[in-house]
Scaffold this active site. Sequence first.
Site, PDB file in Angstrom:
ATOM      1  N   CYS A   1       0.907  -1.074  -0.438  1.00  0.00           N
ATOM      2  CA  CYS A   1      -0.325  -0.017   0.194  1.00  0.00           C
ATOM      3  C   CYS A   1       0.883   1.106   0.474  1.00  0.00           C
ATOM      4  O   CYS A   1       1.705   1.480   0.663  1.00  0.00           O
ATOM      5  CB  CYS A   1      -1.164  -0.547   1.466  1.00  0.00           C
ATOM      6  SG  CYS A   1      -1.870   1.227   0.860  1.00  0.00           S
TER       7      CYS A   1
ATOM      8  N   ASP B   1      -1.172  16.200  -1.159  1.00  0.00           N
ATOM      9  CA  ASP B   1      -1.557  16.030  -2.030  1.00  0.00           C
ATOM     10  C   ASP B   1      -0.076  16.229  -2.795  1.00  0.00           C
ATOM     11  O   ASP B   1       0.002  17.337  -3.540  1.00  0.00           O
ATOM     12  CB  ASP B   1      -2.856  16.015  -2.635  1.00  0.00           C
ATOM     13  CG  ASP B   1      -2.862  14.697  -3.389  1.00  0.00           C
ATOM     14  OD1 ASP B   1      -4.185  14.374  -2.713  1.00  0.00           O
ATOM     15  OD2 ASP B   1      -2.341  14.799  -4.915  1.00  0.00           O
TER      16      ASP B   1
ATOM     17  N   HIS C   1      -4.323   0.634   8.770  1.00  0.00           N
ATOM     18  CA  HIS C   1      -4.960   0.570   7.095  1.00  0.00           C
ATOM     19  C   HIS C   1      -6.106  -0.103   7.202  1.00  0.00           C
ATOM     20  O   HIS C   1      -6.769  -0.788   7.386  1.00  0.00           O
ATOM     21  CB  HIS C   1      -3.887  -0.789   6.452  1.00  0.00           C
ATOM     22  CG  HIS C   1      -4.558  -0.995   5.156  1.00  0.00           C
ATOM     23  ND1 HIS C   1      -3.978  -0.008   3.965  1.00  0.00           N
ATOM     24  CD2 HIS C   1      -5.232  -1.867   3.812  1.00  0.00           C
ATOM     25  CE1 HIS C   1      -4.481  -0.787   3.115  1.00  0.00           C
ATOM     26  NE2 HIS C   1      -5.703  -1.103   2.870  1.00  0.00           N
TER      27      HIS C   1
ATOM     28  N   ASN D   1     -12.966   9.945  -1.226  1.00  0.00           N
ATOM     29  CA  ASN D   1     -13.538   9.403  -2.256  1.00  0.00           C
ATOM     30  C   ASN D   1     -13.155   7.285  -2.164  1.00  0.00           C
ATOM     31  O   ASN D   1     -12.492   7.237  -1.616  1.00  0.00           O
ATOM     32  CB  ASN D   1     -12.691   9.429  -3.642  1.00  0.00           C
ATOM     33  CG  ASN D   1     -12.783  10.707  -4.089  1.00  0.00           C
ATOM     34  OD1 ASN D   1     -13.980  11.386  -4.356  1.00  0.00           O
ATOM     35  ND2 ASN D   1     -11.764  11.269  -4.251  1.00  0.00           N
TER      36      ASN D   1
ATOM     37  N   GLY E   1     -13.530   8.029  -7.955  1.00  0.00           N
ATOM     38  CA  GLY E   1     -12.157   8.427  -8.201  1.00  0.00           C
ATOM     39  C   GLY E   1     -11.557   7.397  -7.554  1.00  0.00           C
ATOM     40  O   GLY E   1     -10.581   8.031  -7.598  1.00  0.00           O
TER      41      GLY E   1
ATOM     42  N   HIS F   1      -6.015   3.506   0.710  1.00  0.00           N
ATOM     43  CA  HIS F   1      -6.027   3.020   1.752  1.00  0.00           C
ATOM     44  C   HIS F   1      -6.690   4.657   2.002  1.00  0.00           C
ATOM     45  O   HIS F   1      -6.251   5.745   1.942  1.00  0.00           O
ATOM     46  CB  HIS F   1      -4.205   3.626   2.573  1.00  0.00           C
ATOM     47  CG  HIS F   1      -4.215   3.416   3.706  1.00  0.00           C
ATOM     48  ND1 HIS F   1      -3.226   2.707   4.307  1.00  0.00           N
ATOM     49  CD2 HIS F   1      -4.223   4.310   5.069  1.00  0.00           C
ATOM     50  CE1 HIS F   1      -3.206   3.221   5.977  1.00  0.00           C
ATOM     51  NE2 HIS F   1      -3.983   4.213   5.905  1.00  0.00           N
TER      52      HIS F   1
ATOM     53  N   HIS G   1      -8.798   7.736   2.719  1.00  0.00           N
ATOM     54  CA  HIS G   1      -7.904   9.000   2.815  1.00  0.00           C
ATOM     55  C   HIS G   1      -8.754   9.818   2.267  1.00  0.00           C
ATOM     56  O   HIS G   1      -9.793  10.187   2.108  1.00  0.00           O
ATOM     57  CB  HIS G   1      -6.734   9.658   2.106  1.00  0.00           C
ATOM     58  CG  HIS G   1      -6.842   9.110   0.640  1.00  0.00           C
ATOM     59  ND1 HIS G   1      -7.537   7.847   0.115  1.00  0.00           N
ATOM     60  CD2 HIS G   1      -7.242   9.842  -0.415  1.00  0.00           C
ATOM     61  CE1 HIS G   1      -7.366   8.188  -1.482  1.00  0.00           C
ATOM     62  NE2 HIS G   1      -7.740   8.875  -1.902  1.00  0.00           N
TER      63      HIS G   1
END
Length: 113
Positions: free
Chosen positions: A3, A29, A45, A86, A92, A97, A99
């Site tokens: 991951c 980001d 996770h 999302n 999308g 994991h 977020h």
Amino acid sequence: MSCLFCKIINREIPASIVYEDERVLAFNDINPQASTHVLVIPKQHVATLNDLEAGHDAIVGELVRRAAAIAKERGIDGAGYRTVFNTNHDAGQTVFHMHLHLIGGRSLAWPPG
Ligand code: AMP
Ligand code: ZN
């Protein structure tokens, strides 16, 4: 662990980290959609919101409160900001994991595409 975000947590790949404690990590980001675009993640996770159980309620609260705290630190709390999870293909989601996106610093269109 393959991951991507677990690798960021474990410092196996670099990120621009803006907050960390025992349970939560926040980082910028890599492809920001506004002047503030921070991802707030649990260190545990959890792939998607579909995988949440009652025992995760506290961590979800921490993610949301941390996003609000970062918005306040950056002085965008009054003007406003968007927070988004999302989930899966139609939304999308590309990193599995969970977020919380914190996006702000400009006027954002609604509804999203
Ligand atoms: P989502 O499409 O909701 O799964 O969001 C995944 C986000 O992770 C996207 O906004 C990507 O730009 C971001 N992202 C992907 N790789 C990295 C990375 N190595 N560091 C920081 N952000 C990343
Ligand atoms: Zn992970």
